[in-house]
Design a protein around this motif. Sequence first.
Motif, PDB file in Angstrom:
ATOM      1  N   THR A   1       0.841  -1.205   0.000  1.00  0.00           N
ATOM      2  CA  THR A   1       0.000   0.000   0.000  1.00  0.00           C
ATOM      3  C   THR A   1       0.873   1.251   0.000  1.00  0.00           C
ATOM      4  N   ASP A   2       0.287   2.369  -0.400  1.00  0.00           N
ATOM      5  CA  ASP A   2       1.039   3.631  -0.388  1.00  0.00           C
ATOM      6  C   ASP A   2       1.574   3.933   1.002  1.00  0.00           C
ATOM      7  N   PHE A   3       0.754   3.667   2.010  1.00  0.00           N
ATOM      8  CA  PHE A   3       1.134   3.945   3.395  1.00  0.00           C
ATOM      9  C   PHE A   3       2.389   3.179   3.788  1.00  0.00           C
ATOM     10  N   SER A   4       2.417   1.876   3.514  1.00  0.00           N
ATOM     11  CA  SER A   4       3.561   1.048   3.913  1.00  0.00           C
ATOM     12  C   SER A   4       4.760   1.234   3.001  1.00  0.00           C
ATOM     13  N   GLU A   5       4.507   1.498   1.736  1.00  0.00           N
ATOM     14  CA  GLU A   5       5.626   1.677   0.804  1.00  0.00           C
ATOM     15  C   GLU A   5       6.472   2.890   1.170  1.00  0.00           C
ATOM     16  N   ARG A   6       5.867   3.879   1.833  1.00  0.00           N
ATOM     17  CA  ARG A   6       6.652   5.044   2.270  1.00  0.00           C
ATOM     18  C   ARG A   6       7.601   4.682   3.397  1.00  0.00           C
ATOM     19  N   MET A   7       7.222   3.703   4.212  1.00  0.00           N
ATOM     20  CA  MET A   7       8.023   3.351   5.385  1.00  0.00           C
ATOM     21  C   MET A   7       8.904   2.130   5.160  1.00  0.00           C
ATOM     22  N   ALA A   8       8.357   1.124   4.486  1.00  0.00           N
ATOM     23  CA  ALA A   8       9.077  -0.137   4.306  1.00  0.00           C
ATOM     24  C   ALA A   8       8.746  -0.697   2.932  1.00  0.00           C
ATOM     25  N   PRO A   9       9.321  -0.122   1.889  1.00  0.00           N
ATOM     26  CA  PRO A   9       8.972  -0.553   0.523  1.00  0.00           C
ATOM     27  C   PRO A   9       9.379  -1.995   0.249  1.00  0.00           C
ATOM     28  N   PHE A  10       8.507  -2.682  -0.470  1.00  0.00           N
ATOM     29  CA  PHE A  10       8.825  -4.044  -0.892  1.00  0.00           C
ATOM     30  C   PHE A  10       9.872  -3.958  -1.995  1.00  0.00           C
ATOM     31  N   PRO A  11      10.968  -4.719  -1.906  1.00  0.00           N
ATOM     32  CA  PRO A  11      12.025  -4.634  -2.914  1.00  0.00           C
ATOM     33  C   PRO A  11      11.563  -5.147  -4.279  1.00  0.00           C
ATOM     34  N   PRO A  12      11.594  -4.310  -5.310  1.00  0.00           N
ATOM     35  CA  PRO A  12      11.119  -4.735  -6.636  1.00  0.00           C
ATOM     36  C   PRO A  12      11.805  -5.985  -7.152  1.00  0.00           C
ATOM     37  N   GLY A  13      13.052  -6.173  -6.775  1.00  0.00           N
ATOM     38  CA  GLY A  13      13.791  -7.337  -7.245  1.00  0.00           C
ATOM     39  C   GLY A  13      13.265  -8.657  -6.705  1.00  0.00           C
ATOM     40  N   GLU A  14      12.373  -8.600  -5.716  1.00  0.00           N
ATOM     41  CA  GLU A  14      11.831  -9.820  -5.125  1.00  0.00           C
ATOM     42  C   GLU A  14      10.457 -10.192  -5.684  1.00  0.00           C
ATOM     43  N   LEU A  15       9.963  -9.443  -6.671  1.00  0.00           N
ATOM     44  CA  LEU A  15       8.635  -9.715  -7.202  1.00  0.00           C
ATOM     45  C   LEU A  15       8.535 -11.092  -7.855  1.00  0.00           C
ATOM     46  N   GLY A  16       9.610 -11.539  -8.455  1.00  0.00           N
ATOM     47  CA  GLY A  16       9.594 -12.867  -9.064  1.00  0.00           C
ATOM     48  C   GLY A  16       9.388 -13.958  -8.019  1.00  0.00           C
ATOM     49  N   ARG A  17      10.043 -13.816  -6.885  1.00  0.00           N
ATOM     50  CA  ARG A  17       9.856 -14.791  -5.801  1.00  0.00           C
ATOM     51  C   ARG A  17       8.423 -14.731  -5.278  1.00  0.00           C
ATOM     52  N   LEU A  18       7.885 -13.525  -5.173  1.00  0.00           N
ATOM     53  CA  LEU A  18       6.510 -13.361  -4.708  1.00  0.00           C
ATOM     54  C   LEU A  18       5.540 -14.036  -5.668  1.00  0.00           C
ATOM     55  N   ARG A  19       5.784 -13.891  -6.959  1.00  0.00           N
ATOM     56  CA  ARG A  19       4.927 -14.545  -7.956  1.00  0.00           C
ATOM     57  C   ARG A  19       5.010 -16.067  -7.805  1.00  0.00           C
ATOM     58  N   ASP A  20       6.221 -16.584  -7.620  1.00  0.00           N
ATOM     59  CA  ASP A  20       6.397 -18.032  -7.517  1.00  0.00           C
ATOM     60  C   ASP A  20       5.770 -18.605  -6.251  1.00  0.00           C
ATOM     61  N   LEU A  21       5.621 -17.780  -5.223  1.00  0.00           N
ATOM     62  CA  LEU A  21       4.992 -18.217  -3.979  1.00  0.00           C
ATOM     63  C   LEU A  21       3.484 -17.962  -3.988  1.00  0.00           C
ATOM     64  N   GLY A  22       2.921 -17.742  -5.157  1.00  0.00           N
ATOM     65  CA  GLY A  22       1.531 -17.326  -5.266  1.00  0.00           C
ATOM     66  C   GLY A  22       0.520 -18.259  -4.645  1.00  0.00           C
ATOM     67  N   ASP A  23       0.848 -19.543  -4.496  1.00  0.00           N
ATOM     68  CA  ASP A  23      -0.105 -20.472  -3.884  1.00  0.00           C
ATOM     69  C   ASP A  23      -0.061 -20.424  -2.368  1.00  0.00           C
ATOM     70  N   ARG A  24       0.852 -19.583  -1.812  1.00  0.00           N
ATOM     71  CA  ARG A  24       0.970 -19.506  -0.354  1.00  0.00           C
ATOM     72  C   ARG A  24       0.958 -18.065   0.148  1.00  0.00           C
ATOM     73  N   VAL A  25       0.367 -17.197  -0.642  1.00  0.00           N
ATOM     74  CA  VAL A  25       0.152 -15.809  -0.225  1.00  0.00           C
ATOM     75  C   VAL A  25      -1.351 -15.624  -0.031  1.00  0.00           C
ATOM     76  N   LEU A  26      -1.739 -15.061   1.115  1.00  0.00           N
ATOM     77  CA  LEU A  26      -3.146 -14.927   1.479  1.00  0.00           C
ATOM     78  C   LEU A  26      -3.502 -13.461   1.667  1.00  0.00           C
ATOM     79  N   LEU A  27      -4.707 -13.108   1.250  1.00  0.00           N
ATOM     80  CA  LEU A  27      -5.180 -11.754   1.467  1.00  0.00           C
ATOM     81  C   LEU A  27      -5.348 -11.482   2.952  1.00  0.00           C
ATOM     82  N   GLY A  28      -4.773 -10.380   3.410  1.00  0.00           N
ATOM     83  CA  GLY A  28      -5.002  -9.849   4.746  1.00  0.00           C
ATOM     84  C   GLY A  28      -5.148  -8.351   4.615  1.00  0.00           C
ATOM     85  N   SER A  29      -5.960  -7.733   5.482  1.00  0.00           N
ATOM     86  CA  SER A  29      -6.202  -6.301   5.318  1.00  0.00           C
ATOM     87  C   SER A  29      -5.916  -5.464   6.565  1.00  0.00           C
TER      88      SER A  29
END
Length: 294
Positions: free
Chosen positions: A226-254
Motif C-alpha cells: 500500500t502507499d502507506f507502507s511503501e513510504r516506510m518499508a517498501p517491498f524490494p522490486p527485485g523480489e517480485l519474481g519470488r513473490l509470484r512463484d509463492l503465489g499459492d501460499r500468499v493470502l489476502l489480509g487487510s
Amino acid sequence: MTTSADEAAEVRAFWGRLGLPGLVDVHTHFMPERVLDKVWAYFDAVGPMTGVEWPITYRFEEERRVALLREFGVLGFTSMIYPHKPGMAEWLNGWGEEFAAREARCLRTGTFYPEPGVEAYVRRAVEGGARIFKSHLQVGAYDPNDPLLEPVWGMLAEAGVPVVMHCGSGPQPGRFTGPAPVGELLAHHPRLRLIVAHMGMPEYAEFMALAEKYEEVRLDTTMSFTDFSERMAPFPPGELGRLRDLGDRVLLGSDFPNIPYGYLHQLESLERLQLGEEWLRAVCYGNGARLFGV
C-alpha cells in the motif's frame, strides 16, 4: 473517510472482474470493545509520537463493521485477538468463540501466551473448533521458542490449525521479532502452518526464504504494497519474481478496521504489482478458501 454504497460496489467490482465469488481475508480484527478501544487509542497516539498519522478508517460499532465486510463480499474473515500479558489469552478465546458463534463467516480465532496452563486452554480451543490462532511477538514481547509454548506448537502442527504470527520487525522492532526466532521455531516444527503477517515487513526477503524452505509457511498481504507502507518499508522490486512463484501460499489480509485508508486500496495495491490475474485470484480467494474450506 465516509464509507458508502459506492465503496462496497467498487470492492465487489474488483473481485467480480476476476470471476471470483468473493474474498477471503485472513487478517481482520474483532475483539472485546474495551480492548479495541485501547488499540485505537494506541494508533491515535502514533501520529504525535512518530509524525506519521494513522487515522482509523472504519471506526464504527461492531455491527456496522461486520455489515461492511458482508457488503464488500468477504466470505471468510477472522477475529485476530492477542494478549499483551499473562491471564488474558483464555478470556480472549472465550470471546472469540462467542463472536464466531454469532457471525457465521468468521473463522473462529484463538490466541495464547507463554504462561502456565497454556497447553490446556489451547487444547480446549482446538477441540472446540478454533480454526486459526494469532500470535503477536511484538505486542506480547515473548520468544516463540519459550519452553512453555513447545507443546502448543506441536499440538497446532499436528492438528493442522494455522497460526497468523506478527513476527516481522515493522512498524517497530521488538526483542523477539525478525526471522531468526521464527527460523528456530520452524526447525523444530517444520509442519507448522505458520502465516507470516504483513509479509514479514520489513524483512520481506528473509521471510519469503522461510516460505521457500518450509512448504506449510504462508504469508499474508496485510498492509503490504500500500502507499502507506511503501513510504516506510517498501517491498524490494527485485523480489517480485519470488513473490509470484509463492503465489499459492500468499493470502489476502487487510488489518480491517485498523487501516488508515479504504479497503479497496489493499486490493488495488496487489493488482498494481502486475503479477497476473491467476495470482490475484489465488491470493484474494483461492488460497484462503482452500486452506479453510470456505
